[in-house]
Design a protein around this motif. Structure first.
Motif, PDB file in Angstrom:
ATOM      1  N   VAL A 354      44.923  61.054  49.778  1.00 23.47           N
ATOM      2  CA  VAL A 354      45.145  59.321  49.535  1.00 23.47           C
ATOM      3  C   VAL A 354      44.851  58.961  48.559  1.00 23.47           C
ATOM      4  O   VAL A 354      43.735  59.289  47.616  1.00 23.47           O
ATOM      5  N   ARG A 355      45.761  58.079  47.802  1.00 27.42           N
ATOM      6  CA  ARG A 355      45.236  58.004  46.235  1.00 27.42           C
ATOM      7  C   ARG A 355      44.979  56.625  46.467  1.00 27.42           C
ATOM      8  O   ARG A 355      44.838  55.581  46.829  1.00 27.42           O
ATOM      9  N   ALA A 356      43.440  56.562  45.462  1.00 25.46           N
ATOM     10  CA  ALA A 356      42.370  55.171  45.935  1.00 25.46           C
ATOM     11  C   ALA A 356      43.856  53.863  45.134  1.00 25.46           C
ATOM     12  O   ALA A 356      44.402  54.239  44.279  1.00 25.46           O
ATOM     13  N   TYR A 357      44.050  53.127  45.833  1.00 25.99           N
ATOM     14  CA  TYR A 357      44.522  52.033  45.798  1.00 25.99           C
ATOM     15  C   TYR A 357      43.443  51.175  44.318  1.00 25.99           C
ATOM     16  O   TYR A 357      42.692  51.095  44.418  1.00 25.99           O
ATOM     17  N   LEU A 358      44.857  50.487  44.115  1.00 22.20           N
ATOM     18  CA  LEU A 358      44.845  49.707  43.185  1.00 22.20           C
ATOM     19  C   LEU A 358      44.810  48.180  42.514  1.00 22.20           C
ATOM     20  O   LEU A 358      45.781  47.832  42.827  1.00 22.20           O
ATOM     21  N   PRO A 359      43.507  46.933  41.953  1.00 18.91           N
ATOM     22  CA  PRO A 359      43.737  45.937  41.990  1.00 18.91           C
ATOM     23  C   PRO A 359      44.603  45.484  41.149  1.00 18.91           C
ATOM     24  O   PRO A 359      44.324  46.109  40.775  1.00 18.91           O
ATOM     25  N   GLY A 360      44.725  44.569  40.989  1.00 20.32           N
ATOM     26  CA  GLY A 360      45.733  43.880  39.189  1.00 20.32           C
ATOM     27  C   GLY A 360      44.608  43.348  38.606  1.00 20.32           C
ATOM     28  O   GLY A 360      42.822  44.099  39.259  1.00 20.32           O
ATOM     29  N   HIS A 361      44.612  42.738  37.327  1.00 21.17           N
ATOM     30  CA  HIS A 361      43.635  42.022  36.836  1.00 21.17           C
ATOM     31  C   HIS A 361      44.237  41.032  36.508  1.00 21.17           C
ATOM     32  O   HIS A 361      45.114  40.311  36.295  1.00 21.17           O
ATOM     33  N   GLU A 362      43.527  40.403  36.562  1.00 20.17           N
ATOM     34  CA  GLU A 362      43.047  38.642  35.747  1.00 20.17           C
ATOM     35  C   GLU A 362      43.673  38.202  34.660  1.00 20.17           C
ATOM     36  O   GLU A 362      43.015  39.080  33.676  1.00 20.17           O
ATOM     37  N   ASP A 363      44.606  37.775  34.484  1.00 18.06           N
ATOM     38  CA  ASP A 363      44.558  37.251  33.241  1.00 18.06           C
ATOM     39  C   ASP A 363      45.454  38.170  32.365  1.00 18.06           C
ATOM     40  O   ASP A 363      44.781  38.360  31.008  1.00 18.06           O
ATOM     41  N   CYS A 364      46.440  39.066  33.106  1.00 14.73           N
ATOM     42  CA  CYS A 364      46.899  39.944  32.024  1.00 14.73           C
ATOM     43  C   CYS A 364      47.317  39.627  31.275  1.00 14.73           C
ATOM     44  O   CYS A 364      47.461  40.562  30.205  1.00 14.73           O
ATOM     45  N   ARG A 365      48.009  38.356  31.084  1.00 14.00           N
ATOM     46  CA  ARG A 365      49.338  38.289  29.474  1.00 14.00           C
ATOM     47  C   ARG A 365      48.213  37.345  28.657  1.00 14.00           C
ATOM     48  O   ARG A 365      48.860  37.833  27.485  1.00 14.00           O
ATOM     49  N   ASN A 366      47.120  37.879  28.747  1.00 14.78           N
ATOM     50  CA  ASN A 366      45.799  38.042  27.684  1.00 14.78           C
ATOM     51  C   ASN A 366      45.522  39.136  27.478  1.00 14.78           C
ATOM     52  O   ASN A 366      44.199  39.002  26.609  1.00 14.78           O
ATOM     53  N   GLN A 367      46.027  40.181  27.414  1.00  7.84           N
ATOM     54  CA  GLN A 367      45.062  41.306  27.597  1.00  7.84           C
ATOM     55  C   GLN A 367      46.288  42.527  26.916  1.00  7.84           C
ATOM     56  O   GLN A 367      47.258  42.155  27.206  1.00  7.84           O
ATOM     57  N   HIS A 368      45.552  42.717  25.624  1.00  9.24           N
ATOM     58  CA  HIS A 368      46.401  43.582  24.816  1.00  9.24           C
ATOM     59  C   HIS A 368      46.252  45.047  24.585  1.00  9.24           C
ATOM     60  O   HIS A 368      46.852  45.494  23.503  1.00  9.24           O
ATOM     61  N   ALA A 369      45.421  45.301  25.017  1.00 10.47           N
ATOM     62  CA  ALA A 369      45.106  46.510  25.129  1.00 10.47           C
ATOM     63  C   ALA A 369      43.649  47.300  25.533  1.00 10.47           C
ATOM     64  O   ALA A 369      43.199  46.843  26.492  1.00 10.47           O
ATOM     65  N   PRO A 370      44.221  48.785  25.757  1.00  9.05           N
ATOM     66  CA  PRO A 370      42.771  48.885  27.194  1.00  9.05           C
ATOM     67  C   PRO A 370      41.601  48.587  27.343  1.00  9.05           C
ATOM     68  O   PRO A 370      40.798  48.582  25.902  1.00  9.05           O
ATOM     69  N   TRP A 371      40.364  48.375  28.683  1.00  6.74           N
ATOM     70  CA  TRP A 371      39.509  48.524  27.776  1.00  6.74           C
ATOM     71  C   TRP A 371      38.391  49.606  28.136  1.00  6.74           C
ATOM     72  O   TRP A 371      38.822  50.430  28.806  1.00  6.74           O
ATOM     73  N   GLN A 372      37.255  49.088  27.984  1.00  5.86           N
ATOM     74  CA  GLN A 372      36.899  50.749  27.196  1.00  5.86           C
ATOM     75  C   GLN A 372      35.714  50.652  28.627  1.00  5.86           C
ATOM     76  O   GLN A 372      35.247  51.790  28.685  1.00  5.86           O
ATOM     77  N   GLN A 373      35.396  49.365  29.198  1.00 12.79           N
ATOM     78  CA  GLN A 373      34.573  49.435  30.272  1.00 12.79           C
ATOM     79  C   GLN A 373      35.585  48.316  31.038  1.00 12.79           C
ATOM     80  O   GLN A 373      36.005  47.101  30.841  1.00 12.79           O
TER      81      GLN A 373
END
Ligand SMILES: *[C@@H]1O[C@H](CO)[C@@H](O)[C@H](O)[C@H]1NC(C)=O
Ligand SMILES: *[C@@H]1O[C@H](CO)[C@@H](O)[C@H](O)[C@H]1NC(C)=O
Ligand SMILES: *[C@@H]1O[C@H](CO)[C@@H](O)[C@H](O)[C@H]1NC(C)=O
Length: 453
Positions: A354-373
């Protein structure tokens, strides 16, 4: 802000679905499960991971995204993506066998977003130091394991379909995909999608094909769309059992489902797929992930616009779970001891992940790099803020020794840190080749061939 009204009830149904899956697993699987049935019903506290364990799912997930070392598109002068077909110069893949929504899966369906390359494909996941010896994803070795140890049956919603597409690229050119959507554009989401050995792959002559394995007919990977783990009739019956008081007025029968579309199968349909015999199939691993459709827009009867949700309520949830669990276990035991399961000549070790399910990210269009947290939600779109809680319920259910062949993998963190890796049209689906889905494949492959070996 209130949680979706009566989400608690939805959660209970989700748990009912998972429990049914588990019980069907016992009912339909062959010898290896059966001998363990009694001990599994009376937990002894045994741990899930074997003595050879070198990288736990927690250690895998507890890492960070680092820039890829020596990533050519960032160091060479031609760093712009100019045409969709050039995407393979950026993502390190050689091609993809599946052809459904090809450009969408690869993130190249919107020219105005071509500038997301090479950034989006320039990161690699580095697990925590305590993760040692994780297998490097290598298509030849992966194909060999799928043939020799059993294929993957991938069940879930459109995120799992993302996974299927990515697998068709990871395994390229050693597999061919069906159906061909160029020839069959009027597809239905209920269609099975398969990857078979490509007869022209040079690997074929080097493989030890199991007796009765058919290059043409035995899939290495199959995807089936299953949004809810149970079918509609089963969910309605489950709800009716839990809440008979809502069904007493024949003039106004309670409607659990809204008009929203979904696709689902009964465990009575998909568990026999898992345990099917050659040459039709020879799966070793069922990978399941759902939660995206556990919403009160789909389960419209559970919607209560007026009342705010009591977001706590953990104690009643847990109590109900425990009752359910025991009830199911009793039922499984009775059925199993009384019934005759299919005997397997060719013994394949079968397990559910059972792979943990994944929600999305709000405002993803303005995100251009991974987060550290990871950053908490502000707007609470869909059921995203509660997916962690639903994952927690699955994890808790599977954490004991009661289900030794059903494993919960909490490996969602790498994806949670990639708001930049979403499809061009939404903030939930994931682009193949960004390392996110390929990471699921790598870890699950490692887990079933090493940690469980
Ligand atoms: C850059 O150009 C070289 C030579 O034309 C080509 O081999 C390489 O694939 C290109 N790289 C990218 C990222 O387009
Ligand atoms: C799908 O069918 C089209 C049209 O016949 C063909 O050109 C294409 O090569 C096929 N794709 C695959 C992956 O077989
Ligand atoms: C292979 O197929 C034959 C004929 O259908 C069957 O008798 C035999 O049990 C099969 N063996 C395995 C290992 O599937």
């Amino acid at each position: 802000m209130a949680a979706p009204p009566r989400a608690l009830v939805a959660k209970l149904i989700a748990v009912g679905g998972l429990l049914s899956l588990i019980s069907f697993l016992y009912l339909y699987s062959g010898v290896p499960f059966r001998s363990r049935l009694l001990s599994s019903l009376f937990p002894s506290g045994a741990s899930h991971s074997g003595p050879g364990s070198t990288c736990t799912p927690e250690a895998w997930a507890d890492g960070r995204w680092n820039p890829k070392a020596n990533y050519a598109p960032l160091t060479s002068p031609n760093t712009t993506l100019r045409a969709p077909e050039d995407v393979f110069d950026f993502n390190g893949l050689q091609g993809c066998a599946a052809d459904r929504e090809f450009k969408w899966h690869l993130g190249v369906d919107h020219e105005e977003q071509f500038d997301r390359f090479p950034g989006m494909t320039s990161w690699e996941w580095t697990p925590a130091k305590s993760c040692k010896g994780v297998r490097q994803l290598e298509s030849e070795a992966f194909v060999r394991d799928l043939v020799e140890q059993g294929g993957w049956l991938v069940l879930g919603d459109s995120i799992s379909e993302n996974h299927f597409f990515s697998l068709s690229c990871t395994l390229f050119p050693h597999v061919r995909a069906t159906p061909n959507y160029t020839e069959n554009p009027y597809f239905d989401r209920a269609w099975p999608q398969n990857l078979y050995l490509n007869p022209s792959s040079p690997l074929v002559s080097t493989l030890k094909l199991p007796l009765n394995f058919s290059v043409e007919h035995t899939p290495l990977v199959t995807f089936r769309r299953v949004d809810l783990l149970l079918n509609r009739d089963e969910l309605e019956a489950l709800h009716r059992r839990k809440h008979p008081e809502l069904y007493t007025d024949p003039e106004h029968p309670f409607q659990l489902f809204s008009e929203e579309q979904f696709w689902s199968l009964s465990p009575a349909e998909y568990m026999p797929l898992l345990t099917g015999q050659l040459p039709a199939s020879r799966y070793g691993t069922l990978i399941v992930a759902t939660a995206g459709h556990w919403t009160t827009t789909l389960l419209g009867g559970l919607r209560n616009e007026a009342a705010g949700e009591d977001a706590g309520g953990q104690t009643p949830v847990q109590r109900a779970l425990e009752v359910d669990q025991r009830e199911q276990a009793r039922r499984v035991m009775a059925a199993r001891l009384g019934g005759r399961g299919p005997e397997t000549v060719d013994v394949v070790k079968r397990r559910v992940v059972v792979r943990a399910y994944l929600p999305g990210h709000e405002d993803c269009r303005n995100q251009h790099a991974p987060w550290q947290q990871w950053k908490p939600y502000q707007w609470k779109w869909y059921n995203w803020p509660w997916i962690g809680e639903m994952n927690g319920i699955f994890q808790k259910l599977l954490s004991g020794a009661a289900y030794p062949d059903v494993h919960y993998l909490p490996i969602d963190r790498p994806a949670l840190l990639r708001p930049d890796a979403h499809a061009s049209g939404d903030c939930l689906h994931i682009v193949t080749g960004t390392g996110v889905i390929e990471g699921w494949t790598q870890y699950i492959w490692h887990y079933v061939t090493r940690e469980l070996a």
